[in-house]
Design a protein around this motif. Structure first.
Motif, mmCIF file in Angstrom:
data_model
loop_
_atom_site.group_PDB
_atom_site.id
_atom_site.type_symbol
_atom_site.label_atom_id
_atom_site.label_comp_id
_atom_site.label_asym_id
_atom_site.label_seq_id
_atom_site.Cartn_x
_atom_site.Cartn_y
_atom_site.Cartn_z
ATOM 1 N N PRO A 183 2.413 62.934 -3.422
ATOM 2 C CA PRO A 183 2.525 61.593 -3.644
ATOM 3 C C PRO A 183 1.691 60.976 -4.979
ATOM 4 O O PRO A 183 2.385 60.434 -5.865
ATOM 5 N N THR A 184 0.691 61.649 -5.125
ATOM 6 C CA THR A 184 -0.124 61.146 -6.538
ATOM 7 C C THR A 184 -0.928 62.273 -7.168
ATOM 8 O O THR A 184 -1.240 63.265 -6.426
ATOM 9 N N ARG A 185 -1.676 62.074 -8.187
ATOM 10 C CA ARG A 185 -2.733 62.885 -8.754
ATOM 11 C C ARG A 185 -4.014 62.427 -8.274
ATOM 12 O O ARG A 185 -5.094 63.118 -8.995
ATOM 13 N N MET A 220 -4.057 76.645 -10.790
ATOM 14 C CA MET A 220 -3.199 75.593 -10.214
ATOM 15 C C MET A 220 -2.921 74.489 -11.230
ATOM 16 O O MET A 220 -3.573 74.499 -12.147
ATOM 17 N N ARG A 221 -1.852 74.041 -11.228
ATOM 18 C CA ARG A 221 -1.372 73.277 -12.134
ATOM 19 C C ARG A 221 -0.127 72.187 -11.747
ATOM 20 O O ARG A 221 0.423 72.425 -10.738
ATOM 21 N N PHE A 222 -0.249 71.018 -12.500
ATOM 22 C CA PHE A 222 0.909 70.171 -12.042
ATOM 23 C C PHE A 222 2.175 70.468 -13.029
ATOM 24 O O PHE A 222 1.966 70.589 -14.271
ATOM 25 N N VAL A 223 3.261 70.025 -12.296
ATOM 26 C CA VAL A 223 4.326 70.100 -13.289
ATOM 27 C C VAL A 223 5.207 68.786 -12.793
ATOM 28 O O VAL A 223 5.028 68.400 -11.615
ATOM 29 N N VAL A 224 6.126 68.404 -13.492
ATOM 30 C CA VAL A 224 7.111 67.260 -13.042
ATOM 31 C C VAL A 224 8.532 67.671 -13.116
ATOM 32 O O VAL A 224 9.070 68.132 -13.970
ATOM 33 N N PRO A 225 9.165 67.329 -11.990
ATOM 34 C CA PRO A 225 10.774 67.654 -12.010
ATOM 35 C C PRO A 225 11.267 66.867 -13.164
ATOM 36 O O PRO A 225 11.056 65.653 -13.195
ATOM 37 N N PRO A 226 12.461 67.596 -13.507
ATOM 38 C CA PRO A 226 13.406 66.954 -14.683
ATOM 39 C C PRO A 226 14.107 65.948 -14.216
ATOM 40 O O PRO A 226 14.533 65.062 -15.123
ATOM 41 N N THR A 227 14.362 65.910 -12.955
ATOM 42 C CA THR A 227 15.372 64.430 -12.349
ATOM 43 C C THR A 227 14.623 63.722 -11.195
ATOM 44 O O THR A 227 13.609 64.395 -10.723
ATOM 45 N N LYS A 228 14.954 62.529 -10.973
ATOM 46 C CA LYS A 228 14.185 61.867 -10.113
ATOM 47 C C LYS A 228 14.570 62.462 -8.829
ATOM 48 O O LYS A 228 15.942 62.944 -8.509
ATOM 49 N N PRO A 268 -4.352 66.116 -4.569
ATOM 50 C CA PRO A 268 -4.633 67.599 -4.983
ATOM 51 C C PRO A 268 -5.226 68.492 -4.080
ATOM 52 O O PRO A 268 -4.854 69.665 -3.859
ATOM 53 N N LEU A 269 -6.437 67.934 -3.455
ATOM 54 C CA LEU A 269 -7.145 68.751 -2.665
ATOM 55 C C LEU A 269 -6.357 68.999 -1.300
ATOM 56 O O LEU A 269 -6.386 70.141 -0.787
ATOM 57 N N LEU A 270 -5.558 68.110 -0.770
ATOM 58 C CA LEU A 270 -4.881 68.325 0.524
ATOM 59 C C LEU A 270 -3.607 69.365 0.127
ATOM 60 O O LEU A 270 -3.315 70.159 0.852
ATOM 61 N N GLY A 271 -3.226 68.984 -1.073
ATOM 62 C CA GLY A 271 -1.992 70.177 -1.680
ATOM 63 C C GLY A 271 -2.652 71.532 -1.627
ATOM 64 O O GLY A 271 -1.962 72.255 -1.110
ATOM 65 N N GLU A 298 -6.705 69.490 -17.198
ATOM 66 C CA GLU A 298 -5.731 67.983 -17.370
ATOM 67 C C GLU A 298 -6.326 67.022 -16.132
ATOM 68 O O GLU A 298 -7.139 67.294 -15.492
ATOM 69 N N LYS A 299 -5.845 66.173 -16.403
ATOM 70 C CA LYS A 299 -5.893 64.716 -15.503
ATOM 71 C C LYS A 299 -5.457 65.068 -14.275
ATOM 72 O O LYS A 299 -4.221 64.494 -13.829
ATOM 73 N N THR A 300 -6.034 65.717 -13.402
ATOM 74 C CA THR A 300 -5.445 66.024 -12.018
ATOM 75 C C THR A 300 -6.256 65.275 -10.690
ATOM 76 O O THR A 300 -6.015 65.454 -9.732
ATOM 77 N N GLY A 301 -7.335 64.529 -11.152
ATOM 78 C CA GLY A 301 -7.992 63.853 -10.187
ATOM 79 C C GLY A 301 -9.195 64.945 -9.805
ATOM 80 O O GLY A 301 -9.791 64.601 -8.671
ATOM 81 N N ILE A 302 -9.250 66.240 -10.144
ATOM 82 C CA ILE A 302 -10.090 67.168 -9.896
ATOM 83 C C ILE A 302 -11.375 67.041 -10.715
ATOM 84 O O ILE A 302 -12.415 67.296 -10.253
ATOM 85 N N ARG A 303 -11.312 66.382 -11.836
ATOM 86 C CA ARG A 303 -12.351 66.089 -12.735
ATOM 87 C C ARG A 303 -12.647 64.623 -13.238
ATOM 88 O O ARG A 303 -11.599 64.006 -13.500
ATOM 89 N N ARG A 304 -13.713 64.206 -13.028
ATOM 90 C CA ARG A 304 -14.240 62.905 -13.614
ATOM 91 C C ARG A 304 -15.049 63.021 -14.766
ATOM 92 O O ARG A 304 -16.206 63.309 -14.671
ATOM 93 N N GLY A 305 -14.691 62.861 -16.045
ATOM 94 C CA GLY A 305 -15.356 63.074 -17.205
ATOM 95 C C GLY A 305 -15.880 64.583 -17.255
ATOM 96 O O GLY A 305 -14.911 65.519 -17.258
ATOM 97 N N ARG A 306 -17.138 64.751 -17.311
ATOM 98 C CA ARG A 306 -17.638 66.227 -17.201
ATOM 99 C C ARG A 306 -18.116 66.877 -15.876
ATOM 100 O O ARG A 306 -18.505 67.773 -16.027
ATOM 101 N N ARG A 307 -17.784 65.812 -14.855
ATOM 102 C CA ARG A 307 -18.175 66.327 -13.532
ATOM 103 C C ARG A 307 -16.919 66.487 -12.784
ATOM 104 O O ARG A 307 -15.628 65.939 -13.121
ATOM 105 N N HIS A 308 -17.061 67.365 -11.676
ATOM 106 C CA HIS A 308 -16.063 67.278 -10.668
ATOM 107 C C HIS A 308 -15.932 65.964 -10.070
ATOM 108 O O HIS A 308 -16.869 65.292 -9.602
ATOM 109 N N ALA A 309 -14.753 65.557 -9.652
ATOM 110 C CA ALA A 309 -14.584 64.220 -8.838
ATOM 111 C C ALA A 309 -15.274 64.416 -7.448
ATOM 112 O O ALA A 309 -15.323 65.568 -7.010
ATOM 113 N N GLU A 310 -15.469 63.389 -6.971
ATOM 114 C CA GLU A 310 -16.437 63.318 -5.418
ATOM 115 C C GLU A 310 -15.330 64.176 -4.581
ATOM 116 O O GLU A 310 -14.140 63.968 -4.511
#
Length: 142
Positions: free
Chosen positions: A39-41, A1-9, A46-49, A69-81
């Protein structure tokens, strides 16, 4: 799984326009692809998505491979809560790839490249819901 950002708004519900992150799930062997605008990372989105994409896939993969990457899945060396509980509930394993290691996911990266450079620029989206509806149909055909 990965995040991408649309090229247009894209027009948002509040009348503004923005570039929201898109969570992409790609099956490595079949190259089947699903995407969902979030709506956010932050961890919850990301878990609901992920849950929504897995639900649409119809099966839980043995492992979910994420870019490190900075996805909200990881916090430092650990997985996010909440991440480990989510993976345990699904009985799947989370694999975080090493940073800057495209060789570990070449097929998926080529598919994501197509999505970012060919699919998204060639389409217009009236809202996040419109974006979510279009890739569900089109990303499976190329």
């Amino acid at each position: 799984m990965r995040f991408v950002v649309p090229p247009t708004k894209i027009p948002l519900e509040d009348g503004t326009a923005g570039s929201l992150p898109v969570l992409v799930l790609t099956a490595a062997h079949s190259r089947f692809m699903l995407a969902r605008m979030l709506p956010t990372r932050t961890t919850e989105d990301p878990l609901l998505g992920s849950w929504e994409l897995i639900r649409r896939l119809g099966r839980v993969p043995r492992r979910l491979i994420w870019d490190n990457e900075k996805t909200g899945i990881r916090r430092g060396r650990r997985h996010a809560e909440g991440v480990d509980a989510f993976m345990g509930t699904l009985a799947t394993r989370l694999v975080l790839l090493p940073p800057n290691d495209p060789e570990s996911k070449g097929v998926v990266e080529r598919r994501n490249g197509w999505f970012e450079t060919s699919f998204m620029p060639a389409h217009s989206f009236a809202s996040p819901a419109d974006f979510d509806a279009q890739p569900a149909v089109l990303c499976t055909k190329s």
